[in-house]
Design a protein around this motif. Structure first.
Motif, PDB file in Angstrom:
ATOM      1  N   ALA A 150       0.841  -1.214   0.000  1.00  0.00           N
ATOM      2  CA  ALA A 150       0.000   0.000   0.000  1.00  0.00           C
ATOM      3  C   ALA A 150       0.869   1.255   0.000  1.00  0.00           C
ATOM      4  N   ALA A 151       1.992   1.217   0.721  1.00  0.00           N
ATOM      5  CA  ALA A 151       2.893   2.375   0.751  1.00  0.00           C
ATOM      6  C   ALA A 151       3.463   2.640  -0.641  1.00  0.00           C
ATOM      7  N   ARG A 152       3.816   1.560  -1.331  1.00  0.00           N
ATOM      8  CA  ARG A 152       4.342   1.715  -2.693  1.00  0.00           C
ATOM      9  C   ARG A 152       3.281   2.300  -3.622  1.00  0.00           C
ATOM     10  N   PHE A 153       2.070   1.759  -3.528  1.00  0.00           N
ATOM     11  CA  PHE A 153       0.953   2.247  -4.347  1.00  0.00           C
ATOM     12  C   PHE A 153       0.700   3.728  -4.051  1.00  0.00           C
ATOM     13  N   ALA A 154       0.708   4.081  -2.758  1.00  0.00           N
ATOM     14  CA  ALA A 154       0.452   5.469  -2.356  1.00  0.00           C
ATOM     15  C   ALA A 154       1.535   6.410  -2.903  1.00  0.00           C
ATOM     16  N   TYR A 155       2.791   5.970  -2.844  1.00  0.00           N
ATOM     17  CA  TYR A 155       3.869   6.812  -3.364  1.00  0.00           C
ATOM     18  C   TYR A 155       3.719   7.027  -4.864  1.00  0.00           C
ATOM     19  N   PHE A 156       3.410   5.959  -5.595  1.00  0.00           N
ATOM     20  CA  PHE A 156       3.243   6.085  -7.044  1.00  0.00           C
ATOM     21  C   PHE A 156       2.085   7.038  -7.370  1.00  0.00           C
ATOM     22  N   LEU A 157       1.010   6.963  -6.580  1.00  0.00           N
ATOM     23  CA  LEU A 157      -0.145   7.854  -6.785  1.00  0.00           C
ATOM     24  C   LEU A 157       0.236   9.300  -6.501  1.00  0.00           C
ATOM     25  N   THR A 161       0.016  12.275  -9.229  1.00  0.00           N
ATOM     26  CA  THR A 161      -0.958  13.372  -9.053  1.00  0.00           C
ATOM     27  C   THR A 161      -0.306  14.669  -8.597  1.00  0.00           C
ATOM     28  N   GLY A 162       0.900  14.560  -8.003  1.00  0.00           N
ATOM     29  CA  GLY A 162       1.537  15.753  -7.447  1.00  0.00           C
ATOM     30  C   GLY A 162       0.951  16.160  -6.110  1.00  0.00           C
ATOM     31  N   ILE A 163       0.168  15.280  -5.503  1.00  0.00           N
ATOM     32  CA  ILE A 163      -0.463  15.563  -4.201  1.00  0.00           C
ATOM     33  C   ILE A 163       0.326  14.860  -3.098  1.00  0.00           C
ATOM     34  N   VAL A 165       1.914  12.754  -0.203  1.00  0.00           N
ATOM     35  CA  VAL A 165       1.715  11.360   0.227  1.00  0.00           C
ATOM     36  C   VAL A 165       0.887  11.290   1.512  1.00  0.00           C
ATOM     37  N   GLU A 166       0.933  12.362   2.315  1.00  0.00           N
ATOM     38  CA  GLU A 166       0.186  12.372   3.583  1.00  0.00           C
ATOM     39  C   GLU A 166      -1.324  12.341   3.363  1.00  0.00           C
ATOM     40  N   ASN A 167      -1.760  12.746   2.180  1.00  0.00           N
ATOM     41  CA  ASN A 167      -3.195  12.762   1.883  1.00  0.00           C
ATOM     42  C   ASN A 167      -3.696  11.454   1.276  1.00  0.00           C
ATOM     43  N   ILE A 168      -2.780  10.556   0.946  1.00  0.00           N
ATOM     44  CA  ILE A 168      -3.175   9.363   0.187  1.00  0.00           C
ATOM     45  C   ILE A 168      -3.257   8.132   1.081  1.00  0.00           C
ATOM     46  N   ARG A 169      -4.391   7.453   1.013  1.00  0.00           N
ATOM     47  CA  ARG A 169      -4.594   6.189   1.732  1.00  0.00           C
ATOM     48  C   ARG A 169      -4.844   5.108   0.700  1.00  0.00           C
ATOM     49  N   ALA A 170      -3.865   4.258   0.505  1.00  0.00           N
ATOM     50  CA  ALA A 170      -3.981   3.199  -0.508  1.00  0.00           C
ATOM     51  C   ALA A 170      -4.291   1.871   0.167  1.00  0.00           C
ATOM     52  N   PHE A 171      -4.864   0.937  -0.597  1.00  0.00           N
ATOM     53  CA  PHE A 171      -5.208  -0.363  -0.045  1.00  0.00           C
ATOM     54  C   PHE A 171      -4.827  -1.481  -0.995  1.00  0.00           C
ATOM     55  N   VAL A 189      -7.790  10.009  -1.763  1.00  0.00           N
ATOM     56  CA  VAL A 189      -6.930  11.181  -1.606  1.00  0.00           C
ATOM     57  C   VAL A 189      -7.713  12.160  -0.747  1.00  0.00           C
ATOM     58  N   SER A 190      -7.281  12.304   0.517  1.00  0.00           N
ATOM     59  CA  SER A 190      -8.009  13.138   1.484  1.00  0.00           C
ATOM     60  C   SER A 190      -9.484  12.717   1.563  1.00  0.00           C
ATOM     61  N   GLY A 191      -9.733  11.433   1.526  1.00  0.00           N
ATOM     62  CA  GLY A 191     -11.096  10.903   1.623  1.00  0.00           C
ATOM     63  C   GLY A 191     -11.860  10.874   0.310  1.00  0.00           C
ATOM     64  N   ILE A 192     -11.267  11.449  -0.740  1.00  0.00           N
ATOM     65  CA  ILE A 192     -11.925  11.500  -2.059  1.00  0.00           C
ATOM     66  C   ILE A 192     -11.432  10.308  -2.880  1.00  0.00           C
ATOM     67  N   PRO A 193     -12.346   9.527  -3.471  1.00  0.00           N
ATOM     68  CA  PRO A 193     -11.902   8.378  -4.273  1.00  0.00           C
ATOM     69  C   PRO A 193     -10.878   8.786  -5.331  1.00  0.00           C
ATOM     70  N   VAL A 194      -9.856   7.955  -5.496  1.00  0.00           N
ATOM     71  CA  VAL A 194      -8.732   8.289  -6.366  1.00  0.00           C
ATOM     72  C   VAL A 194      -9.169   8.436  -7.829  1.00  0.00           C
ATOM     73  N   LYS A 195     -10.313   7.856  -8.196  1.00  0.00           N
ATOM     74  CA  LYS A 195     -10.779   7.928  -9.593  1.00  0.00           C
ATOM     75  C   LYS A 195     -11.072   9.368 -10.028  1.00  0.00           C
ATOM     76  N   TYR A 196     -11.250  10.286  -9.057  1.00  0.00           N
ATOM     77  CA  TYR A 196     -11.496  11.690  -9.399  1.00  0.00           C
ATOM     78  C   TYR A 196     -10.207  12.416  -9.789  1.00  0.00           C
ATOM     79  N   PHE A 197      -9.076  11.761  -9.594  1.00  0.00           N
ATOM     80  CA  PHE A 197      -7.790  12.401  -9.868  1.00  0.00           C
ATOM     81  C   PHE A 197      -7.055  11.802 -11.062  1.00  0.00           C
ATOM     82  N   LEU A 198      -7.326  10.529 -11.361  1.00  0.00           N
ATOM     83  CA  LEU A 198      -6.610   9.849 -12.439  1.00  0.00           C
ATOM     84  C   LEU A 198      -7.569   9.041 -13.296  1.00  0.00           C
ATOM     85  N   SER A 199      -7.231   8.879 -14.552  1.00  0.00           N
ATOM     86  CA  SER A 199      -8.069   8.076 -15.456  1.00  0.00           C
ATOM     87  C   SER A 199      -7.897   6.587 -15.137  1.00  0.00           C
TER      88      SER A 199
END
Length: 313
Positions: A150-157, A161-163, A165-171, A189-199
């Motif tokens: 999850a940490a790796r996924f969060a870092y890649f996200l 996104t340029g946002i 890492v503290e705002n990203i919760r990956a699973f 990303v800050s509680g917002i589903p990641v699909k709103y940030f990436l295709s």
């Protein structure tokens, strides 16, 4: 208050990095044990000589003798053969089975009340080995898997996104291998589903990079595998248990009873979200998955099952 005691089996890159991280946070006194006693003692001494500068009072002790590790509150098994370029985690199965088996026998003898975190690959099969050899209750034995993935996924996200890492919760759930299941739907990303940030295409690209992230590092290092992020992931799990933080972290755990039936993986150690607290695994979280996610999950479970069936247990 008496400080807790953590034993790290294996004074390689992960073990030594973890010892430093634990000492800096003053989580516990750390006993670093290795078959090569000189390496364990040398690295422990080196870490302690940094203590006046970094300002910590935890002790780090190097040893080659399991008697020194007696009555540990937590034992982390990092010992084993590392991956080399071209090797899968599964290629290590039989070599590392012997290592984890003998280590677990010593842990059982000297620290019968301890918690065990397994890091040795192939992770899920080695966690199963430690559980069966120790005979410990299943809530006290777990594998470090999803925390790292999850940490790796969060870092890649974050990178994409340029946002922060503290705002990203990956699973990520499933086996700690190429069949792991990064869950886009539960990644925010800050509680917002990641699909709103990436295709969908961008997300799928990062999912695939996450699956093979360990191999990416192995191929770059050429001699060994990742250690900074794995050590940080173990730290997160250790703190959650010893400080009773009750964080939800994805770990490889033995699935049985209601949770085993729900996930269709009874009698196997596979990565699922759990609540980690003073009693170890306090609860398995049951996630609702889509048909596609269930199909990926079943593939992941099957890969673990295939390995476990080869073990001489």
């Amino acid at each position: 208050m008496e400080r807790k005691k953590i034993t790290i089996v294996g004074a390689g890159n992960i073990g030594a990095t973890l010892a430093l991280l634990l000492a800096r946070r003053e989580v516990a006194d750390v006993y670093l044990i290795d078959i090569d006693e000189g390496i364990a003692k040398g690295k422990a001494l080196d870490i302690m000589e940094a203590s006046p500068i970094l300002g910590f009072n935890s002790r780090v002790v190097g040893t080659g003798n399991y008697e020194d590790t007696a009555n540990s509150d937590l034992v982390v098994i990092t010992a084993g053969f590392p991956r080399k370029p071209g090797m899968s985690r599964d290629d290590l199965l039989f070599k590392n089975f012997e290592v984890v088996k003998s280590v677990t026998e010593q842990i059982k003898k000297y620290s019968p009340e301890t918690f065990i975190i397994v890091v040795t690959n192939p992770l899920d099969a080695m966690t199963y080995t430690a559980l069966k050899v120790s005979g410990f209750p299943s809530h006290r034995v777990m594998g470090m898997a999803g925390a790292l993935d999850a940490a790796r996924f969060a870092y890649f996200l974050s990178e994409k996104t340029g946002i922060s890492v503290e705002n990203i919760r990956a699973f990520v759930i499933g086996s700690h291998g190429d069949d792991m299941v990064p869950l886009k739907r539960y990644t925010t990303v800050s509680g917002i589903p990641v699909k709103y940030f990436l295709s969908d295409e961008e997300l799928e690209e990062l999912v695939n990079r996450t699956r093979f992230a360990g191999g990416e590092i192995v191929s770059l290092l050429k001699r060994g595998s990742a250690f900074y992020a794995p050590a940080a992931s173990i730290l997160d799990m250790a703190v959650s248990i010893l400080w009773n933080k009750r964080k939800i972290i994805s770990c490889s755990v033995y699935l049985e009873g209601d949770a085993g039936k729900y996930y269709g993986a009874e009698g196997l150690c596979v990565g699922v979200p759990v609540v980690l607290g003073k009693n170890g695994i306090e609860r398995v979280v049951k996630l609702e998955l889509s048909d596609y996610e269930w199909a990926q999950w079943r593939k992941s479970v099957e890969s673990v099952k295939n390995l476990v069936e080869k073990l001489p247990l």
